[in-house]
Design an enzyme around this catalytic site. Structure first.
Site: not given
Ligand SMILES: O=C(CO)[C@@H](O)[C@H](O)COP(=O)(O)O
Ligand SMILES: [Fe+2]
Length: 222
Positions: A9, A32, A34, A36, A65, A67, A136, A141-142, A174-175
């Protein structure tokens, strides 16, 4: 289960130098991105024009992705803009079956995402409509959040449903995916791994991609 793929990402990369940042992950399988909108999630990143430019600037396929609220309106446009895979959130989609079909009709892989508290079971019969399911492992979001172990049973249940139905649907997580957490995800049945901060905080992002892949491959073979 598909083969193991890593999709870094760029959320925590230098967003003023996107093409340069993507050039640092040449051995990744996908990029990837993101998207948002500050409605579906409390953060605002980038949208269609930036994704379109980025898709033209790299040979790597784009894994969008979304969001965003109203993916029914926007998701097919990301496929048209050159994304090889387009993920919408089921919590935001009004007509997920129609939307998945529209994404496929644009020539992209159709993917549906579930937030941590969204169960997989109501969507069992949709799996055949999807090229990928995204589970997820943080609240969206972050970047840089801590991996939620409570999502692991859902990954296992999703893999079991895919096996039951004999579908070729990829299972993405993801995350919070890192060298510390990727094996748990692979053992649970994930085969596509998003990693943001783990890759872009590494001194050598491309080497981190290779290390993550090796760990996931070893774990999924166990
Ligand atoms: O979709 C998302 C967050 O909402 C992800 O794609 C994160 O951005 C991945 O980052 P890390 O958690 O790997 O730092
Ligand atoms: Fe993502």
């Amino acid at each position: 289960m598909g083969h193991i793929q890593i999709t870094p990402s760029i959320l925590n990369a230098d967003l003023a130098n996107l093409a340069g940042e993507v050039a640092r992950i040449g051995s990744a399988d996908w990029v990837h991105v993101d998207v948002m909108d500050n409605h579906f999630v409390p953060n605002l990143t980038l949208g269609l024009p930036v994704v379109e430019s980025l898709a033209k600037s790299t040979a790597l396929p784009m894994d969008a992705h979304l969001m965003i609220a109203d993916p029914d309106r926007w998701a097919p446009a990301y496929a048209e803009a050159g994304c090889g895979s387009v993920t919408f959130h089921v919590e935001a989609a009004a007509a997920p079956v129609r939307l998945a079909r529209e994404i496929r009709a644009q020539g992209a892989r159709a993917s549906m995402a579930l937030k941590p508290a969204t169960p997989i079971e109501p969507y069992e019969d949709l799996l055949a409509e999807l090229d990928m399911l995204l589970i997820m492992t943080v609240e969206p979001g972050f970047g840089g959040q801590k991996f939620l172990d409570l999502c692991l049973p859902k990954i296992r249940r999703a893999r079991a449903l895919m096996d039951k139905h004999g579908v070729e649907t990829w299972l993405q997580v993801d995350g919070g995916v890192s060298l510390e957490t990727i094996e748990r995800c692979a053992e649970a049945g994930a085969d596509v791994f998003v990693a943001g901060s783990a890759v872009y905080s590494a001194a050598d992002p491309d080497r981190m991609v290779a290390e993550l892949k090796a760990k996931a491959e070893a774990a999924s073979a166990r």
